[in-house]
Enzyme design. Structure first.
Site, PDB file in Angstrom:
ATOM      1  N   THR A  41       0.884  -1.161   0.000  1.00 30.98           N
ATOM      2  CA  THR A  41       0.000   0.000   0.000  1.00 30.98           C
ATOM      3  C   THR A  41       0.918   1.205   0.000  1.00 30.98           C
ATOM      4  O   THR A  41       2.063   1.096   0.418  1.00 30.98           O
ATOM      5  CB  THR A  41      -0.843   0.036   1.301  1.00 30.98           C
ATOM      6  OG1 THR A  41      -1.525  -1.187   1.442  1.00 30.98           O
ATOM      7  CG2 THR A  41      -1.844   1.179   1.297  1.00 30.98           C
TER       8      THR A  41
ATOM      9  N   ARG B  73     -13.232  -7.989  -3.491  1.00 29.66           N
ATOM     10  CA  ARG B  73     -12.711  -7.720  -2.139  1.00 29.66           C
ATOM     11  C   ARG B  73     -12.194  -6.286  -2.018  1.00 29.66           C
ATOM     12  O   ARG B  73     -11.474  -5.789  -2.882  1.00 29.66           O
ATOM     13  CB  ARG B  73     -11.584  -8.697  -1.823  1.00 29.66           C
ATOM     14  CG  ARG B  73     -10.883  -8.435  -0.491  1.00 29.66           C
ATOM     15  CD  ARG B  73      -9.609  -7.641  -0.638  1.00 29.66           C
ATOM     16  NE  ARG B  73      -8.815  -7.668   0.599  1.00 29.66           N
ATOM     17  CZ  ARG B  73      -7.729  -6.931   0.810  1.00 29.66           C
ATOM     18  NH1 ARG B  73      -7.293  -6.113  -0.115  1.00 29.66           N
ATOM     19  NH2 ARG B  73      -7.064  -7.031   1.941  1.00 29.66           N
TER      20      ARG B  73
ATOM     21  N   GLY C 121     -10.166  -3.866   0.914  1.00 28.38           N
ATOM     22  CA  GLY C 121      -9.438  -3.933   2.183  1.00 28.38           C
ATOM     23  C   GLY C 121      -9.617  -2.666   3.003  1.00 28.38           C
ATOM     24  O   GLY C 121     -10.647  -1.979   2.906  1.00 28.38           O
ATOM     25  N   ASP C 122      -8.617  -2.345   3.807  1.00 27.18           N
ATOM     26  CA  ASP C 122      -8.747  -1.217   4.723  1.00 27.18           C
ATOM     27  C   ASP C 122      -8.462   0.133   4.099  1.00 27.18           C
ATOM     28  O   ASP C 122      -8.922   1.159   4.614  1.00 27.18           O
ATOM     29  CB  ASP C 122      -7.775  -1.412   5.891  1.00 27.18           C
ATOM     30  CG  ASP C 122      -6.329  -1.420   5.395  1.00 27.18           C
ATOM     31  OD1 ASP C 122      -5.974  -2.331   4.603  1.00 27.18           O
ATOM     32  OD2 ASP C 122      -5.559  -0.526   5.776  1.00 27.18           O
TER      33      ASP C 122
ATOM     34  N   THR D  12      -1.018   0.243   6.501  1.00 28.83           N
ATOM     35  CA  THR D  12      -0.739  -0.743   5.462  1.00 28.83           C
ATOM     36  C   THR D  12      -0.576  -2.111   6.115  1.00 28.83           C
ATOM     37  O   THR D  12      -0.194  -2.201   7.282  1.00 28.83           O
ATOM     38  CB  THR D  12       0.552  -0.393   4.689  1.00 28.83           C
ATOM     39  OG1 THR D  12       0.815  -1.423   3.726  1.00 28.83           O
ATOM     40  CG2 THR D  12       1.766  -0.301   5.616  1.00 28.83           C
ATOM     41  N   GLY D  13      -0.892  -3.148   5.373  1.00 29.23           N
ATOM     42  CA  GLY D  13      -0.749  -4.488   5.942  1.00 29.23           C
ATOM     43  C   GLY D  13      -1.873  -5.381   5.477  1.00 29.23           C
ATOM     44  O   GLY D  13      -2.511  -5.115   4.452  1.00 29.23           O
TER      45      GLY D  13
ATOM     46  N   GLY E 258      -5.156  -6.201   5.145  1.00 26.22           N
ATOM     47  CA  GLY E 258      -6.287  -5.288   5.283  1.00 26.22           C
ATOM     48  C   GLY E 258      -7.441  -5.803   6.107  1.00 26.22           C
ATOM     49  O   GLY E 258      -8.102  -5.033   6.805  1.00 26.22           O
TER      50      GLY E 258
END
Lengths: 307, 307
Positions: free
Chosen positions: A173, A201, A203-204, A224-225, A227
């Site tokens: 990210t 999908r 994510g965050d 980041t990571g 999500g």
């Protein structure tokens, strides 16, 4: 403009080993990070807003194929690049976000248009691209996002070879947080999501409070990571909430959210945060996280591993 | 099973006048609320989980055309019903959410499938419907969601007649929070979104931390109202955060989040919340909010206006 100005960015977190990351490889990432820092801080130096700075910095990272956002986006299971982004203005707490885009070169700028020119916060899919066209944002062909390196990662992921060494390829990210001369904070995040993601999908990154958050009374955050874990832990808002409700410093809050809240949930990731005083925090529970910071006191640093 | 069991639900908040809401109209809504309470609490009484209870209650509300979710969903600008839902398990803090569905009769159940059977949290659009098909969830024709009353609201909205008396038609949502005999909390929310919404707009309902949140160490929350403001204020997580970080009661936290945080941002809406002790809170800054609560102490109440 005596107020301190600062900009921090990240380019994703991952758990690849230090020895696998050559000096040459770092030099390429470092150049990308520095280009983004210079572009974003240039805005602040010319009196631009924190919003201008985070947008400018993220656009540079979106155009750099090394990072999982914009041009360098990873591929979904169906072999398509689907892009998400968000931006938030700490002064007004206005926010804009876009998700599941397929034809927008700079998702962060479309997120800003959603914030400033629509009554909505989050637009997805073809609807978001219709909004782009109505606001004279040209769509680009999907080929813009095709990079051989990312496509090879998809093929490996589909074959079940999700080795830890490749983890950064899965969850990358980019993001930025800034404090401008007027004392306003802003945050922005952009991503291609997760290699081999399926079924639309999200994510965050485009979720306010999860991947992105900014409020002048606390801080600006970009995460980041993995999500799914960042979403469930509402990590970006939680850094601000700990500052607001417990009086913690941005550094203590960032460490607690990543080191305790996210880690206890079993998630991997990291975040950057900037307080209204210009204090910069970075926290991650992976082995490494690409980041950089620049400020009006002359600081200019980039980093990857812990010291 | 000596632990106290409780279920609370809501059917949206709005600022229509008390005098415009006849006894006959209330009787119809009240019957819908009671049917949902009985269905959900029946699960708890038979030893079912809080997740089972919130899903069952929300399914009843989704099937009741009076409420803006499932069958009674409002129409988007393009004359299509697009549905969003989320569910969260307070024990594991697992979550599932779906958005921009067009052919799924009970979005809350698909959200639960996403939580339990996919590696993701949030799926949108045709991808989410592909996931549904792969898990033997039948798709239904769009005609299922066509109600004349909602279509008439769209025509009025398109004509620019967004009178306050109709506001509930614009921002309705349904939701449920439950505490089961094992001491676990859960929350679920489902909506058709906002009448005349455009460009793939998604509101707060399917966003973990905004419209929906549950964690056993604090509370379960489902919100309703003008989604863009609820998103920016991360209202559901903030109720829990105030309990966690400031030690507030669920009632004090709910009142502060709606009465201060959301109101100061300029947003209208409300929420229901249930603590791990079974304390029920409802807060709204609109004139009215449809809600009901049932518990193992024999309480069974529904309400609309403030007393």
């Amino acid at each position: 403009m005596s107020q301190r100005r600062a900009l921090a960015i990240h380019g994703g977190a991952g758990s690849f080993a230090r020895e696998s990351f050559t000096a040459e490889r770092w030099a390429a990432y470092d150049a990308g990070l520095r280009a983004a820092l210079v572009a974003g801080f240039g805005r602040l130096d010319r009196g631009g807003s924190a919003l201008d700075a985070v947008e400018a910095a993220v656009r540079v990272l979106e155009d750099e194929p090394l990072f999982n956002a914009g041009r360098g986006a990873v591929f979904s299971h169906d072999g398509i690049n689907e892009l998400d982004a968000a931006i938030m203005d700490g002064a007004s707490r206005a926010a804009g976000a876009v998700a599941a885009l397929r034809h927008v070169r700079n998702p962060v700028s479309l997120a800003r248009l959603v914030m400033e020119r629509s009554p909505h916060v989050l637009l997805v899919g073809t609807g978001a691209e219709e909004f782009a066209l109505e606001h004279d944002v040209p769509l680009c062909p999907r080929a813009w996002f095709h990079t051989d390196a990312r496509y090879a990662q998809l093929l490996r992921a589909r074959a079940g070879d999700g080795s830890v060494a490749d983890q950064l390829d899965y969850f990358g990210t980019v993001g930025a947080v800034a404090l401008d001369g007027a004392g306003n904070l802003a945050a922005a995040t952009s991503t291609g999501g997760m290699t081999n993601k399926r079924w639309g999908r999200i994510g965050d990154s485009p979720i306010i409070g999860a991947g992105t958050y900014a409020a002048n009374d606390s801080c600006a955050v970009s995460a980041t990571g993995h999500g799914e874990y960042l979403l469930r832990a509402t990590v970006a808002r939680d850094v601000a909430a700990r500052m607001e409700y417990r009086g913690e410093s941005v550094t203590a809050a960032a460490r607690a959210v990543i080191g305790e809240r996210l880690t206890n949930l079993g998630g991997e990731g990291g975040l950057i945060a900037l307080s209204r005083d210009g204090e910069f925090a970075v926290a991650y529970n992976t082995r490494a996280m690409f980041r950089g910071v620049i400020d009006s006191d002359g600081r200019l640093e980039t980093g990857l591993f812990s010291d």
